[in-house]
Design a protein around this motif. Sequence first.
Motif, mmCIF file in Angstrom:
data_model
loop_
_atom_site.group_PDB
_atom_site.id
_atom_site.type_symbol
_atom_site.label_atom_id
_atom_site.label_comp_id
_atom_site.label_asym_id
_atom_site.label_seq_id
_atom_site.Cartn_x
_atom_site.Cartn_y
_atom_site.Cartn_z
ATOM 1 N N LEU A 18 0.830 -1.200 0.000
ATOM 2 C CA LEU A 18 0.000 0.000 0.000
ATOM 3 C C LEU A 18 0.870 1.257 0.000
ATOM 4 C CD1 LEU A 18 -2.731 1.322 0.066
ATOM 5 C CD2 LEU A 18 -2.829 0.969 2.545
ATOM 6 N N ILE A 53 -4.485 5.504 8.233
ATOM 7 C CA ILE A 53 -5.152 4.294 7.764
ATOM 8 C C ILE A 53 -4.829 3.188 8.761
ATOM 9 C CG2 ILE A 53 -5.360 2.639 5.880
ATOM 10 C CD1 ILE A 53 -4.488 4.807 3.981
ATOM 11 N N ASP A 55 -5.570 -0.678 10.403
ATOM 12 C CA ASP A 55 -6.176 -2.010 10.363
ATOM 13 C C ASP A 55 -6.969 -2.192 11.653
ATOM 14 O OD1 ASP A 55 -6.797 -4.584 9.635
ATOM 15 O OD2 ASP A 55 -4.900 -5.428 10.350
ATOM 16 N N ILE A 81 -9.228 6.319 8.471
ATOM 17 C CA ILE A 81 -9.869 5.309 7.625
ATOM 18 C C ILE A 81 -9.538 3.944 8.208
ATOM 19 C CG2 ILE A 81 -9.904 4.228 5.335
ATOM 20 C CD1 ILE A 81 -9.136 6.933 4.157
ATOM 21 N N LEU A 83 -9.366 -0.185 7.948
ATOM 22 C CA LEU A 83 -9.231 -1.291 7.003
ATOM 23 C C LEU A 83 -9.483 -2.610 7.715
ATOM 24 C CD1 LEU A 83 -5.960 -0.408 5.037
ATOM 25 C CD2 LEU A 83 -8.310 -0.154 4.233
ATOM 26 N N LEU A 104 -13.100 0.492 4.858
ATOM 27 C CA LEU A 104 -12.820 -0.204 3.609
ATOM 28 C C LEU A 104 -12.344 -1.625 3.865
ATOM 29 C CD1 LEU A 104 -10.752 2.558 1.748
ATOM 30 C CD2 LEU A 104 -13.172 1.996 1.377
ATOM 31 N N LYS A 106 -9.885 -4.685 2.910
ATOM 32 C CA LYS A 106 -8.541 -4.747 2.352
ATOM 33 C C LYS A 106 -8.533 -5.266 0.921
ATOM 34 C CE LYS A 106 -5.677 -5.323 6.471
ATOM 35 N NZ LYS A 106 -4.691 -6.227 7.122
ATOM 36 N N PRO A 110 -6.048 -0.853 -4.865
ATOM 37 C CA PRO A 110 -5.315 0.299 -4.316
ATOM 38 C C PRO A 110 -5.873 1.638 -4.765
ATOM 39 C CG PRO A 110 -3.782 -1.389 -5.070
ATOM 40 C CD PRO A 110 -5.135 -1.827 -5.513
ATOM 41 N N GLU A 112 -8.885 2.481 -5.181
ATOM 42 C CA GLU A 112 -10.041 2.853 -4.380
ATOM 43 C C GLU A 112 -9.611 3.383 -3.015
ATOM 44 O OE1 GLU A 112 -13.341 0.192 -4.131
ATOM 45 O OE2 GLU A 112 -13.152 -0.453 -6.214
ATOM 46 N N THR A 113 -8.572 2.787 -2.450
ATOM 47 C CA THR A 113 -8.039 3.291 -1.191
ATOM 48 C C THR A 113 -7.465 4.689 -1.386
ATOM 49 O OG1 THR A 113 -7.496 1.049 -0.481
ATOM 50 C CG2 THR A 113 -6.428 2.853 0.699
ATOM 51 N N ALA A 116 -10.232 7.075 -1.555
ATOM 52 C CA ALA A 116 -10.815 7.248 -0.227
ATOM 53 C C ALA A 116 -9.998 8.222 0.609
ATOM 54 C CB ALA A 116 -10.907 5.899 0.476
#
Length: 246
Positions: A18, A53, A55, A81, A83, A104, A106, A110, A112-113, A116
């Motif tokens: 990412l 971002i 997790d 955001i 994940l 979002l 996972k 990429p 789309e991330t 975002a």
Amino acid sequence: MSLRILLADDHAVFRSGLKAALNTQDDLCCVAEVADGQAAVNEVTRLTPDVAILDIRMPRLDGLRAAERILDRRGNTTKVIMLTTYDDDSYVYSALRLGVSGFLLKSVPPEETIAAIRIAARGDALIDPSVTRRFISRFAASIAPPASATGLDRLTAREREVLMLVAQAHSNTEIARDLGIGDETVKTHVSRILAKLGLRDRTQAVIYAASHHLVAPFPAPPTDTTDTTDRAKTGRLKGRGRRRTT
């Protein structure tokens, strides 16, 4: 000026992939990458990135608790955001209640991330409308109406219209089209709504509207009662049909 991004994920391969995707964009810059939630909180405090971002499942401190600490910091400007590999309503509800700017899977591409991140940075909604509608349906149905709609009396008639459309997962462009006004006017209305109601962002506006029963729950999608064997047959037939036409 580049948007400054922090990545927090305990899977090094996913994190590096990412990061590489972000660094291909002229307007994005990964300023830190960490492997646990506590480190994410520490680095956000130190670096104040534009977007973090996170997790959901991480060691030391999970993503939801890390998001809560980040968003509750005095004067916080970092958008969050979330994940996850799990499309679990309980995660969505918890994240929305905290005021995160997106949720979002996972598995999304990429690009789309990346989209975002840009949307979150400018304060717009980015949660998929289907997720928002599902949230409204279940959340609004599970709570009693409040004794009074605190703050609603401070909204103008137009601001109430905009709030209703925000709560139904309409984008600024869609709201502008529906109401016959400009995009910038919509942004002004949304900013005033958030300020008057003491809300962080559009996702909290959705929660506010649902909790005050300003929007009716969306009907649940029809249940697919097709037998799995029939679905398999249908899939094979469709596949054969496609091959014949190529």
